[in-house]
Design a protein around this motif. Sequence first.
Motif, short mmCIF file in Angstrom:
data_model
loop_
_atom_site.label_atom_id
_atom_site.label_comp_id
_atom_site.label_asym_id
_atom_site.label_seq_id
_atom_site.Cartn_x
_atom_site.Cartn_y
_atom_site.Cartn_z
N LEU A 51 0.82 -1.21 0.00
CA LEU A 51 0.00 0.00 0.00
C LEU A 51 0.85 1.26 0.00
O LEU A 51 0.36 2.34 -0.28
N GLY A 52 2.11 1.12 0.35
CA GLY A 52 3.00 2.27 0.44
C GLY A 52 3.45 2.77 -0.93
O GLY A 52 3.13 2.19 -1.96
N GLY A 53 4.19 3.85 -0.91
CA GLY A 53 4.70 4.45 -2.14
C GLY A 53 6.15 4.09 -2.35
O GLY A 53 6.91 3.85 -1.41
N LEU A 54 6.54 4.05 -3.59
CA LEU A 54 7.92 3.77 -3.97
C LEU A 54 8.68 5.08 -4.14
O LEU A 54 8.11 6.10 -4.53
N THR A 55 9.96 5.04 -3.88
CA THR A 55 10.79 6.23 -3.97
C THR A 55 10.68 6.87 -5.36
O THR A 55 10.44 8.07 -5.49
N TYR A 56 10.83 6.04 -6.41
CA TYR A 56 10.79 6.60 -7.76
C TYR A 56 9.39 7.08 -8.13
O TYR A 56 9.23 8.02 -8.91
N GLN A 57 8.35 6.47 -7.54
CA GLN A 57 6.98 6.87 -7.82
C GLN A 57 6.72 8.29 -7.28
O GLN A 57 6.16 9.14 -7.99
N VAL A 58 7.13 8.53 -6.05
CA VAL A 58 6.98 9.86 -5.47
C VAL A 58 7.81 10.87 -6.25
O VAL A 58 7.32 11.96 -6.59
N GLY A 59 9.04 10.50 -6.59
CA GLY A 59 9.90 11.39 -7.37
C GLY A 59 9.30 11.73 -8.72
O GLY A 59 9.36 12.88 -9.16
N GLY A 60 8.73 10.73 -9.38
CA GLY A 60 8.12 10.96 -10.69
C GLY A 60 6.93 11.90 -10.63
O GLY A 60 6.77 12.77 -11.49
N ARG A 61 6.12 11.76 -9.61
CA ARG A 61 4.95 12.62 -9.46
C ARG A 61 5.33 14.06 -9.16
O ARG A 61 4.64 14.99 -9.57
N LEU A 62 6.43 14.24 -8.42
CA LEU A 62 6.84 15.58 -8.02
C LEU A 62 7.97 16.14 -8.87
O LEU A 62 8.44 17.25 -8.64
N ASN A 63 8.43 15.35 -9.84
CA ASN A 63 9.56 15.74 -10.69
C ASN A 63 10.81 16.03 -9.85
O ASN A 63 11.46 17.06 -10.03
N ILE A 64 11.09 15.11 -8.92
CA ILE A 64 12.26 15.21 -8.05
C ILE A 64 13.08 13.95 -8.26
O ILE A 64 12.54 12.85 -8.38
#
Length: 118
Positions: A51-64
Amino acid sequence: MKLTDKQQDILDELRKIGRENAYRYRGVTPCLHQNDCEKLARGDQACVFGLGGLTYQVGGRLNINPGAVLSAFKALQRKGLVLCEESYPDYQRARYWWPTGLAAELSTELLPAGEVAP
């Protein structure tokens, strides 16, 4: 607790991902949604994997850059605001992250009153 703007954005995005994942199968695949609700009832640690988020997933959504997200996650973990997946202790980095306290919040929304986690 004082957070940088980047840390706050990352934490907010992780909360959005966790919420989306918890609601994902509702009304479409009830047995999978029920499995996710059972995780919510068991608390935050049960929710990290899947259910958690992946590092690259969060980065991709925020362009970080994912490395910057990982650094922020580690800082947030030291502050007690996120948990990381510990299913594979020999793995170099945690794969999934989960905001502390989100399971209790979501369980009040998704579970009948008698099933809410303490």
